[in-house]
Design a protein around this motif. Structure first.
Motif, short mmCIF file in Angstrom:
data_model
loop_
_atom_site.label_atom_id
_atom_site.label_comp_id
_atom_site.label_asym_id
_atom_site.label_seq_id
_atom_site.Cartn_x
_atom_site.Cartn_y
_atom_site.Cartn_z
N ALA A 41 7.67 -10.18 5.35
CA ALA A 41 8.90 -10.89 5.74
C ALA A 41 9.93 -9.89 6.29
O ALA A 41 10.62 -10.16 7.28
N VAL A 42 10.00 -8.71 5.65
CA VAL A 42 10.93 -7.68 6.14
C VAL A 42 10.45 -7.18 7.50
O VAL A 42 11.24 -7.01 8.45
N ALA A 82 7.35 -0.53 4.76
CA ALA A 82 7.00 -0.22 3.37
C ALA A 82 7.12 1.28 3.07
O ALA A 82 7.11 1.69 1.91
N VAL A 83 7.24 2.10 4.13
CA VAL A 83 7.39 3.55 3.95
C VAL A 83 8.84 3.90 3.56
O VAL A 83 9.11 4.95 2.99
N MET A 165 -1.59 4.95 2.13
CA MET A 165 -2.04 5.92 1.13
C MET A 165 -1.31 7.25 1.21
O MET A 165 -1.32 8.00 0.23
N THR A 166 -0.72 7.57 2.36
CA THR A 166 -0.12 8.90 2.50
C THR A 166 1.40 8.89 2.42
O THR A 166 2.01 9.95 2.46
N ARG A 167 2.02 7.71 2.30
CA ARG A 167 3.49 7.71 2.22
C ARG A 167 3.94 8.39 0.92
O ARG A 167 3.20 8.38 -0.08
N ALA A 168 5.16 8.95 0.97
CA ALA A 168 5.65 9.71 -0.19
C ALA A 168 6.02 8.79 -1.33
O ALA A 168 5.80 9.10 -2.50
N ASP A 169 6.62 7.63 -1.02
CA ASP A 169 7.13 6.73 -2.05
C ASP A 169 6.09 5.66 -2.39
O ASP A 169 5.73 4.85 -1.53
#
Ligand code: DC
Length: 205
Positions: A41-42, A82-83, A165-169
């Motif tokens: 939605a975002v 989502a990042v 899989m590689t995002r920091a958060d």
């Protein structure tokens, strides 16, 4: 008051989380939240020119009914927003409140067992090979009238896996105490049965 019973179901795109989550919720009479819809939605609001952080902070229930949320373009946009830590933070309270419903709940996503509900009574990690997931997603897209092909869908799945899989958060990964269900060689009924068995085993303890 009965303590809330939370089932956290995580895994990569198109592994069968949605189908399994709905079946587990129906079997144990729990409420179900597909948390990917919040990010979708975002993402949809970002594609319309809105700032993603403001969109996450102002999300309303009606946003989840947008019929475009299942498109490939919105899926990629969801993985991009989502990042952003502020987007994740804005969606946190809603998800935690849902998880603590008195009747119990199933939440499915990428970080439910690791970040949103680390205390969940049951954690499942549902996965499958990228090729199997792409094949299933292709069949779903074609059935819904989208004109696409295997290589495009496989490349979309891999791009999204990599970003998730590689995002920091809150990157996508199994919680240490998650039960891993690989659905590569399971049909829908067998995958659902494996998930119900894992939940029953934890419920009984
Ligand atoms: O589960 P889905 O395909 O609808 O999720 C879309 C995107 O949203 C996914 O690529 C990453 C993001 N997402 C997330 O970061 N955390 C979640 N709990 C759920 C989804």
């Amino acid at each position: 008051m009965m303590s809330p019973f939370t089932v956290a179901i995580d895994g990569p795109a198109a592994a069968g989380k949605g189908t399994i989550s709905k079946a587990v919720a129906a079997h144990f009479d729990l409420a179900h939240l597909d948390t990917g819809l919040l990010y979708r939605a975002v993402g949809a609001r970002m594609l319309q020119g809105e700032d993603p952080i403001a969109a996450a902070q102002n999300l309303v229930a009606g946003d989840l009914e947008n019929t475009d949320l299942r498109t490939a373009a919105v899926a990629q946009a969801a993985s991009k927003v989502a990042v952003i830590p502020e987007v994740r933070a804005a969606l946190l309270d809603f998800q935690r409140a849902f998880a603590r419903r008195s009747g119990g709940a199933v939440l499915d996503g990428r970080d439910i067992g690791t970040v949103i509900c680390p205390q969940a009574e049951v954690k499942l990690f549902v996965t499958a090979s990228a090729e199997v997931r792409a094949q299933r997603r292709l069949a779903e897209l074609v059935a819904n009238g989208f004109d696409t092909d295997f290589d495009t869908v496989l490349s979309d799945v891999k791009t999204r896996d990599d970003r998730d899989m590689t995002r920091a958060d809150a990157p996508l990964r199994p919680a240490e105490d998650a039960v891993v269900i690989d659905t590569s060689e399971l049909d829908v009924q067998a995958a659902i049965a494996a998930a119900i068995e894992a939940v029953s085993a934890r419920k009984a303890t």
